[in-house]
Design a protein around this motif. Structure first.
Motif, PDB file in Angstrom:
ATOM      1  N   LEU A   1     -20.163 -25.496  -4.224  1.00  0.00           N
ATOM      2  CA  LEU A   1     -21.356 -25.973  -3.522  1.00  0.00           C
ATOM      3  C   LEU A   1     -21.088 -27.291  -2.821  1.00  0.00           C
ATOM      4  O   LEU A   1     -21.596 -27.540  -1.724  1.00  0.00           O
ATOM      5  N   LYS A   2     -20.283 -28.154  -3.441  1.00  0.00           N
ATOM      6  CA  LYS A   2     -19.949 -29.448  -2.828  1.00  0.00           C
ATOM      7  C   LYS A   2     -19.158 -29.237  -1.540  1.00  0.00           C
ATOM      8  O   LYS A   2     -19.418 -29.890  -0.529  1.00  0.00           O
TER       9      LYS A   2
ATOM     10  N   THR B   1     -18.895 -23.235  -9.891  1.00  0.00           N
ATOM     11  CA  THR B   1     -19.845 -23.227  -8.788  1.00  0.00           C
ATOM     12  C   THR B   1     -20.081 -24.617  -8.203  1.00  0.00           C
ATOM     13  O   THR B   1     -20.212 -24.752  -6.985  1.00  0.00           O
ATOM     14  N   ALA B   2     -20.105 -25.656  -9.036  1.00  0.00           N
ATOM     15  CA  ALA B   2     -20.415 -27.004  -8.549  1.00  0.00           C
ATOM     16  C   ALA B   2     -19.439 -27.466  -7.457  1.00  0.00           C
ATOM     17  O   ALA B   2     -19.879 -27.933  -6.398  1.00  0.00           O
ATOM     18  N   PRO B   3     -18.104 -27.358  -7.650  1.00  0.00           N
ATOM     19  CA  PRO B   3     -17.207 -27.767  -6.561  1.00  0.00           C
ATOM     20  C   PRO B   3     -17.347 -26.889  -5.315  1.00  0.00           C
ATOM     21  O   PRO B   3     -17.186 -27.377  -4.195  1.00  0.00           O
TER      22      PRO B   3
ATOM     23  N   THR C   1     -26.357 -29.430  -2.028  1.00  0.00           N
ATOM     24  CA  THR C   1     -26.637 -30.177  -3.251  1.00  0.00           C
ATOM     25  C   THR C   1     -27.764 -29.477  -3.978  1.00  0.00           C
ATOM     26  O   THR C   1     -28.841 -29.270  -3.420  1.00  0.00           O
ATOM     27  N   PRO C   2     -27.519 -29.068  -5.228  1.00  0.00           N
ATOM     28  CA  PRO C   2     -28.580 -28.391  -5.976  1.00  0.00           C
ATOM     29  C   PRO C   2     -29.705 -29.368  -6.291  1.00  0.00           C
ATOM     30  O   PRO C   2     -29.471 -30.572  -6.428  1.00  0.00           O
TER      31      PRO C   2
ATOM     32  N   PRO D   1     -22.889 -20.775 -13.356  1.00  0.00           N
ATOM     33  CA  PRO D   1     -21.927 -21.892 -13.354  1.00  0.00           C
ATOM     34  C   PRO D   1     -20.506 -21.502 -12.962  1.00  0.00           C
ATOM     35  O   PRO D   1     -19.773 -22.311 -12.421  1.00  0.00           O
TER      36      PRO D   1
ATOM     37  N   ASP E   1     -32.314 -31.566  -8.345  1.00  0.00           N
ATOM     38  CA  ASP E   1     -32.216 -32.182  -9.663  1.00  0.00           C
ATOM     39  C   ASP E   1     -33.148 -31.484 -10.631  1.00  0.00           C
ATOM     40  O   ASP E   1     -34.293 -31.188 -10.309  1.00  0.00           O
TER      41      ASP E   1
END
Length: 124
Positions: A63-64, A59-61, A69-70, A17, A72
């Motif tokens: 990847l964006k 990590t999320a921003p 997109t990871p 994360p 689901d």
């Protein structure tokens, strides 16, 4: 992933994360020094969090920004539109504040004399 080979989409999906700034720089295709310089100017396209002396990137921003997109992750036992029971438990647990003792605990005395200043250069 080796230092010479660029990261792949699979590597990006396996990231934790939070990652360090040097790893984020590798994914953004910039050098470590450039990443630190941009982070100092708050000009990096992803948020940079200072945790102690370390600089971390969520990590999320990242990847964006990279357009990844990871997949689901859902439980097989829940319906796709159903509310998550874990979220309901957390919000119920956080709704009532827990009273504590003093908000600001007493601070220990300073270990050095008050005449020493952080702003003055050391003479030794």
């Amino acid at each position: 992933m080796s230092a010479n080979k660029p990261p792949t989409r699979g590597d990006a999906l396996d990231l934790p994360p939070m990652i360090d700034l040097a790893t984020a720089a590798r994914y953004l295709g910039i050098g470590r020094t450039t990443a630190y310089a941009l982070a100092a100017k708050d000009a990096l396209p992803v948020p940079v969090l200072r945790i102690g002396t370390a600089l971390r990137v969520p990590t999320a921003p990242l990847l964006k920004i990279l357009g990844i997109t990871p997949p689901d992750v859902t439980d097989a036992g829940t319906e796709p539109g159903a509310a998550d029971p874990a979220v309901a438990r957390e919000s119920a647990a956080l709704s009532a504040p827990v009273p504590r003792g003093r908000e600001d605990p007493s601070r220990p005395p300073l270990r050095y004399p008050a005449k020493w200043s952080v702003d003055q250069p050391r003479t030794r």
